[in-house]
Design an enzyme around this catalytic site. Structure first.
Site, PDB file in Angstrom:
ATOM      1  N   CYS A  62      20.367  16.136 -10.793  1.00  0.00           N
ATOM      2  CA  CYS A  62      19.733  16.583 -12.036  1.00  0.00           C
ATOM      3  C   CYS A  62      20.780  17.070 -13.045  1.00  0.00           C
ATOM      4  O   CYS A  62      21.859  17.514 -12.671  1.00  0.00           O
ATOM      5  CB  CYS A  62      18.740  17.719 -11.845  1.00  0.00           C
ATOM      6  SG  CYS A  62      17.549  17.419 -10.547  1.00  0.00           S
ATOM      7  N   ARG A  68      23.139  11.809 -14.057  1.00  0.00           N
ATOM      8  CA  ARG A  68      22.879  12.687 -12.915  1.00  0.00           C
ATOM      9  C   ARG A  68      21.479  12.521 -12.346  1.00  0.00           C
ATOM     10  O   ARG A  68      21.136  13.112 -11.318  1.00  0.00           O
ATOM     11  CB  ARG A  68      23.064  14.152 -13.333  1.00  0.00           C
ATOM     12  CG  ARG A  68      24.423  14.458 -13.908  1.00  0.00           C
ATOM     13  CD  ARG A  68      24.498  15.899 -14.337  1.00  0.00           C
ATOM     14  NE  ARG A  68      24.415  16.772 -13.202  1.00  0.00           N
ATOM     15  CZ  ARG A  68      25.446  17.143 -12.445  1.00  0.00           C
ATOM     16  NH1 ARG A  68      26.640  16.710 -12.740  1.00  0.00           N
ATOM     17  NH2 ARG A  68      25.284  17.930 -11.419  1.00  0.00           N
ATOM     18  N   TRP A 116      16.478  14.169 -10.870  1.00  0.00           N
ATOM     19  CA  TRP A 116      16.590  13.216  -9.760  1.00  0.00           C
ATOM     20  C   TRP A 116      15.847  13.891  -8.617  1.00  0.00           C
ATOM     21  O   TRP A 116      16.291  14.907  -8.091  1.00  0.00           O
ATOM     22  CB  TRP A 116      18.052  12.977  -9.408  1.00  0.00           C
ATOM     23  CG  TRP A 116      18.271  11.915  -8.385  1.00  0.00           C
ATOM     24  CD1 TRP A 116      18.398  10.575  -8.606  1.00  0.00           C
ATOM     25  CD2 TRP A 116      18.432  12.100  -6.968  1.00  0.00           C
ATOM     26  NE1 TRP A 116      18.610   9.918  -7.421  1.00  0.00           N
ATOM     27  CE2 TRP A 116      18.636  10.821  -6.393  1.00  0.00           C
ATOM     28  CE3 TRP A 116      18.415  13.203  -6.120  1.00  0.00           C
ATOM     29  CZ2 TRP A 116      18.824  10.631  -5.027  1.00  0.00           C
ATOM     30  CZ3 TRP A 116      18.595  13.008  -4.756  1.00  0.00           C
ATOM     31  CH2 TRP A 116      18.799  11.732  -4.226  1.00  0.00           C
ATOM     32  N   ASN A 138      18.968  22.821 -10.997  1.00  0.00           N
ATOM     33  CA  ASN A 138      19.608  21.690 -10.312  1.00  0.00           C
ATOM     34  C   ASN A 138      20.064  22.207  -8.959  1.00  0.00           C
ATOM     35  O   ASN A 138      20.799  23.190  -8.896  1.00  0.00           O
ATOM     36  CB  ASN A 138      20.807  21.210 -11.148  1.00  0.00           C
ATOM     37  CG  ASN A 138      21.733  20.307 -10.374  1.00  0.00           C
ATOM     38  OD1 ASN A 138      21.302  19.578  -9.488  1.00  0.00           O
ATOM     39  ND2 ASN A 138      23.013  20.343 -10.694  1.00  0.00           N
ATOM     40  N   GLY A 139      19.605  21.567  -7.881  1.00  0.00           N
ATOM     41  CA  GLY A 139      19.984  22.024  -6.543  1.00  0.00           C
ATOM     42  C   GLY A 139      18.782  21.991  -5.619  1.00  0.00           C
ATOM     43  O   GLY A 139      17.780  21.346  -5.928  1.00  0.00           O
ATOM     44  N   GLU A 149      33.448  -2.584  -1.118  1.00  0.00           N
ATOM     45  CA  GLU A 149      33.168  -2.075  -2.460  1.00  0.00           C
ATOM     46  C   GLU A 149      32.425  -3.136  -3.292  1.00  0.00           C
ATOM     47  O   GLU A 149      31.495  -2.810  -4.034  1.00  0.00           O
ATOM     48  CB  GLU A 149      34.496  -1.661  -3.122  1.00  0.00           C
ATOM     49  CG  GLU A 149      34.420  -1.196  -4.550  1.00  0.00           C
ATOM     50  CD  GLU A 149      33.510   0.009  -4.793  1.00  0.00           C
ATOM     51  OE1 GLU A 149      33.044   0.628  -3.827  1.00  0.00           O
ATOM     52  OE2 GLU A 149      33.224   0.282  -5.972  1.00  0.00           O
ATOM     53  N   LYS A 157      28.751  -2.561  -4.932  1.00  0.00           N
ATOM     54  CA  LYS A 157      28.465  -2.709  -6.367  1.00  0.00           C
ATOM     55  C   LYS A 157      27.230  -3.580  -6.564  1.00  0.00           C
ATOM     56  O   LYS A 157      26.358  -3.279  -7.367  1.00  0.00           O
ATOM     57  CB  LYS A 157      29.638  -3.362  -7.120  1.00  0.00           C
ATOM     58  CG  LYS A 157      30.854  -2.538  -7.382  1.00  0.00           C
ATOM     59  CD  LYS A 157      30.686  -1.412  -8.352  1.00  0.00           C
ATOM     60  CE  LYS A 157      30.169  -0.207  -7.676  1.00  0.00           C
ATOM     61  NZ  LYS A 157      30.990   0.810  -7.154  1.00  0.00           N
ATOM     62  N   GLU A 180      24.025  -1.758  -5.509  1.00  0.00           N
ATOM     63  CA  GLU A 180      23.669  -0.642  -6.388  1.00  0.00           C
ATOM     64  C   GLU A 180      22.953  -1.102  -7.647  1.00  0.00           C
ATOM     65  O   GLU A 180      21.989  -0.476  -8.067  1.00  0.00           O
ATOM     66  CB  GLU A 180      24.944   0.107  -6.832  1.00  0.00           C
ATOM     67  CG  GLU A 180      25.520   1.029  -5.796  1.00  0.00           C
ATOM     68  CD  GLU A 180      26.802   1.695  -6.282  1.00  0.00           C
ATOM     69  OE1 GLU A 180      26.925   2.909  -6.106  1.00  0.00           O
ATOM     70  OE2 GLU A 180      27.684   1.011  -6.832  1.00  0.00           O
ATOM     71  N   HIS A 195      31.421 -12.287  15.084  1.00  0.00           N
ATOM     72  CA  HIS A 195      30.738 -11.430  16.058  1.00  0.00           C
ATOM     73  C   HIS A 195      29.357 -11.005  15.568  1.00  0.00           C
ATOM     74  O   HIS A 195      28.829  -9.998  15.995  1.00  0.00           O
ATOM     75  CB  HIS A 195      31.591 -10.193  16.359  1.00  0.00           C
ATOM     76  CG  HIS A 195      32.920 -10.538  16.949  1.00  0.00           C
ATOM     77  ND1 HIS A 195      33.052 -11.105  18.199  1.00  0.00           N
ATOM     78  CD2 HIS A 195      34.177 -10.442  16.441  1.00  0.00           C
ATOM     79  CE1 HIS A 195      34.341 -11.321  18.442  1.00  0.00           C
ATOM     80  NE2 HIS A 195      35.039 -10.932  17.384  1.00  0.00           N
ATOM     81  N   LYS A 224      24.738   9.539 -10.423  1.00  0.00           N
ATOM     82  CA  LYS A 224      26.189   9.469 -10.381  1.00  0.00           C
ATOM     83  C   LYS A 224      26.789  10.620  -9.598  1.00  0.00           C
ATOM     84  O   LYS A 224      27.780  10.466  -8.906  1.00  0.00           O
ATOM     85  CB  LYS A 224      26.731   9.481 -11.804  1.00  0.00           C
ATOM     86  CG  LYS A 224      28.209   9.290 -11.841  1.00  0.00           C
ATOM     87  CD  LYS A 224      28.646   8.384 -12.933  1.00  0.00           C
ATOM     88  CE  LYS A 224      30.059   7.921 -12.733  1.00  0.00           C
ATOM     89  NZ  LYS A 224      30.167   6.858 -11.739  1.00  0.00           N
TER      90      LYS A 224
END
Ligand code: G6P
Length: 614
Positions: free
Chosen positions: A2, A27, A75, A101-102, A487, A491, A494, A510, A609
């Site tokens: 948030c 956020r 969020w 926020n938290g 990575e 990407k 996401e 495998h 983020k």
């Protein structure tokens, strides 16, 4: 997570709050809200499900007057994204509005207690419990707001950055923090509050970062005052920040992510400036030099990080082990903190974080510090919690990263890790002068080579159209390029919501090889390096099963380019620095596929983020 913003002063608060929220949307962006104390002294609260732009539209006919207000972009943690669960939350007395926020971990116990006192709850959030608790303290004890906040927070277990206003006192905002970031901007007879400095830079460069368990009183016409839980006044450390507004705008690009991908050559120049000294045949990371004795004594190094930063850590491990001959262990911060790790004096823990606020990384740092390790932070956000909670460290200096999918921070982190390895290797004598000279000369050319790699943009944009059909992707790489494969896959996941797996190329046989059919795109990072021949065999194995191969190869490649379905040619560099080049086309590919699919590139669903909750 948030984002929170607040203002008190003589200007109209609403435009400042909305602009601030937009800067903080990285956020979280599932709902948004604002509370204003109007000119006629009403508490006006407006909330919407969805983004800040929706909030802005929804209040067009409302009273948005007032020179004091707080605002929030959410969020969701407790309670689904909805208008009811959006912040600000208003207390039962109707006097208080609070943003947070938290996570309040003991919210259930507190809620039951308050219910017994006659409080009822409309939302499913932990935040509503907090505002009712403060309300209860204030009303039942006939206390002022500051004392009520102070006493209430003593009972709260968890993390918070909060701001609260009271319509019976329109000249004051109270804010507090514990484990979630909070910055106060100090202007001329005005104060700004935000989760990070980006909403503030436009108005002032003077800021105070609150520490854990600080409570600040922002009063019109009075200087900023900060106290602790026992009501002791604390000394303020006013800092000057150096962010400019241009860094926070899109600069003509359709998305922040594309801007940030294209900024990488310049960012890396900034990151290397003053540190890479090719003529003197040295790299100087001052934090390494200042603590070289500690680092030289290290029997091992543990790197803790999350997400993309964890991928950079995997490359860091190879760099440090190769150049410094020190064993390196890479850990997900979230696993490390709960694994009762064997860590203590004599260990060096490197924590990597773009935001400097990731809750798990911070907790891992705290644990390692308590057990006696020496902590080295690698961070982008200047003044954030990681740099403030580590013994030493290096900034990556790539400027603010706004796109939720990390791009330039990754290459910045790899660059700092390479410089760290080379600085230490020289001090330790584990790199020969000729080898050092070779890599430093190459290092200097990386920004130019990145520019060349960016020239593949159009080719990748057109190739990406072919792959919007895919529901799965495999990414393969080896050695330094194995983390790049991870990575690249991350990407794509996401921002395009296509399932993708990164794998070490030789491990494919495998398991993942069973997935390969004519529909399966396989990205192979096959630039010229010591494992090229091995990768050639891997490509043949995929082609034999009719997979679609998209190969990243070095300029002039004549072997894999003939077998692969699609080839992206990249400038050659030394193996250890190859990730700085090979990452670029994978970032571009994820970007273009997501754009072709009409996805929200800068604000992908469910993500944020800065992950300030565990
Ligand atoms: C989130 C972001 C990722 C980032 C990760 C770690 O998941 O979406 O892009 O890599 O957090 O963040 P940090 O700020 O600690 O690097």
């Amino acid at each position: 997570m948030c984002g929170i913003v607040g203002y008190i002063g003589s200007r109209d608060a609403f435009p400042i709050l909305i602009k601030g929220l937009k800067r903080l949307e990285y956020r979280g962006y599932d709902s948004a809200g604002v509370a204003l104390l109007s000119e006629s002294n009403h508490l006006n609260v407006y909330k919407v499900k969805g983004k800040v732009s929706g909030l802005e539209e929804s209040v067009q006919k409302e009273d948005i007057s007032g020179t004091i207000g707080i605002a929030h972009t959410r969020w969701a943690t407790h309670g689904e994204p909805s208008k009811i669960n959006a912040h600000p939350h208003v207390s039962a007395s109707g006097k208080l509005a609070l943003i947070h926020n938290g996570i309040i971990e003991n919210y259930n116990v507190l809620k039951e207690r308050l219910q017994q006192k006659g409080y009822s709850f409309t939302s499913s959030t932990d935040t509503e419990v907090l505002v009712q608790l403060i309300d209860y303290m204030k009303e039942s004890g006939k206390l002022d707001l500051l004392t009520a906040v102070r006493l209430a927070l003593r009972e709260v277990v968890g993390a918070y950055a909060l701001a609260i206003i009271d319509y019976t006192n329109p000249d004051e905002v109270i804010v507090a923090r514990k484990s979630s970031p909070l910055v106060i901007g100090i202007g001329e007879n005005e104060f700004f509050i935000a989760s990070d400095a980006t909403p503030i830079v436009e108005y002032t460069d003077k800021v105070v970062y609150l520490e854990d368990e600080d409570i600040a009183i922002l009063k019109r016409g009075e200087p900023l005052k900060v106290i602790d839980f026992s009501n002791e006044e604390l000394n303020l450390e006013v800092q000057t920040i150096e962010l400019n507004l241009g860094q926070l705008e899109k600069g003509g690009y359709p998305h922040f992510m594309l801007k940030e991908i294209f900024e990488q050559p310049d960012c890396l120049r900034d990151c290397m400036r003053g540190r890479l000294r090719v003529e003197e045949n040295e790299v100087i990371l001052s934090a390494v030099m200042d603590h070289k004795d500690k680092l030289l004594e290290a029997k091992r190094i543990i790197i803790v990080a999350c997400g993309t930063s964890w991928h950079a850590a995997l490359i860091g491990r190879q760099l440090i082990e190769h150049y410094c001959r020190i064993p390196v262990q890479v850990e997900y911060a979230s696993e490390f903190r709960y694994s009762n790790p064997v860590v203590g004096g004599g260990d060096i823990v490197i924590s990597i974080s773009q935001s400097g606020e990731t809750a798990d990384t911070l907790a891992a740092v705290e644990l390692a510090r308590q057990r006696g390790a020496f902590i080295y932070g690698i961070c982008n956000a200047v003044g954030s919690s990681i740099p403030r909670n580590t013994h030493t460290g290096s900034y990556i200096h790539v400027g603010p990263e706004i796109g939720v999918a990390s791009t330039k921070a990754f290459t910045g982190q790899v660059t700092v890790l390479a410089m760290l390895a080379l600085t230490l290797a020289k001090v330790k004598g584990t790199v020969k002068p000729e080898e050092l000279q070779e890599i430093l000369k190459e290092f200097e050319t990386i920004p130019e080579k990145m520019k060349k790699a960016l020239e593949t943009n159009e080719q990748i944009a057109s190739l990406s159209k072919t792959f919007t059909y895919a529901s799965n992707f495999i990414y393969l790489g080896r050695g330094y390029n194995y983390p790049v494969a991870l990575e690249g896959a991350l990407k794509l996941k996401e921002i395009s919501y296509i399932h993708a797996e990164g794998y070490p190329a030789a491990e494919m046989k495998h398991g993942p090889i069973a997935l390969i059919d004519t529909e399966m795109p396989v990205v192979v990072i096959a630039t010229h390096n010591s494992l090229y021949e091995k990768l050639l065999s891997n490509v043949q194995e995929i082609k034999a099963r009719k997979g679609k191969v998209i190969a990243l190869v070095s300029e002039g490649d004549e072997t894999i380019s003939k077998i692969a379905d699609y080839c992206i040619e990249l400038p050659k560099t030394v193996e250890a620095l190859d990730p700085l080049i090979t990452t670029i086309p994978l970032q571009l590919m994820a970007y273009h596929i997501a754009v072709c699919k009409g996805k929200d590139v800068d604000q992908p669903r469910n993500l944020a983020k800065s992950v300030t909750v565990e």
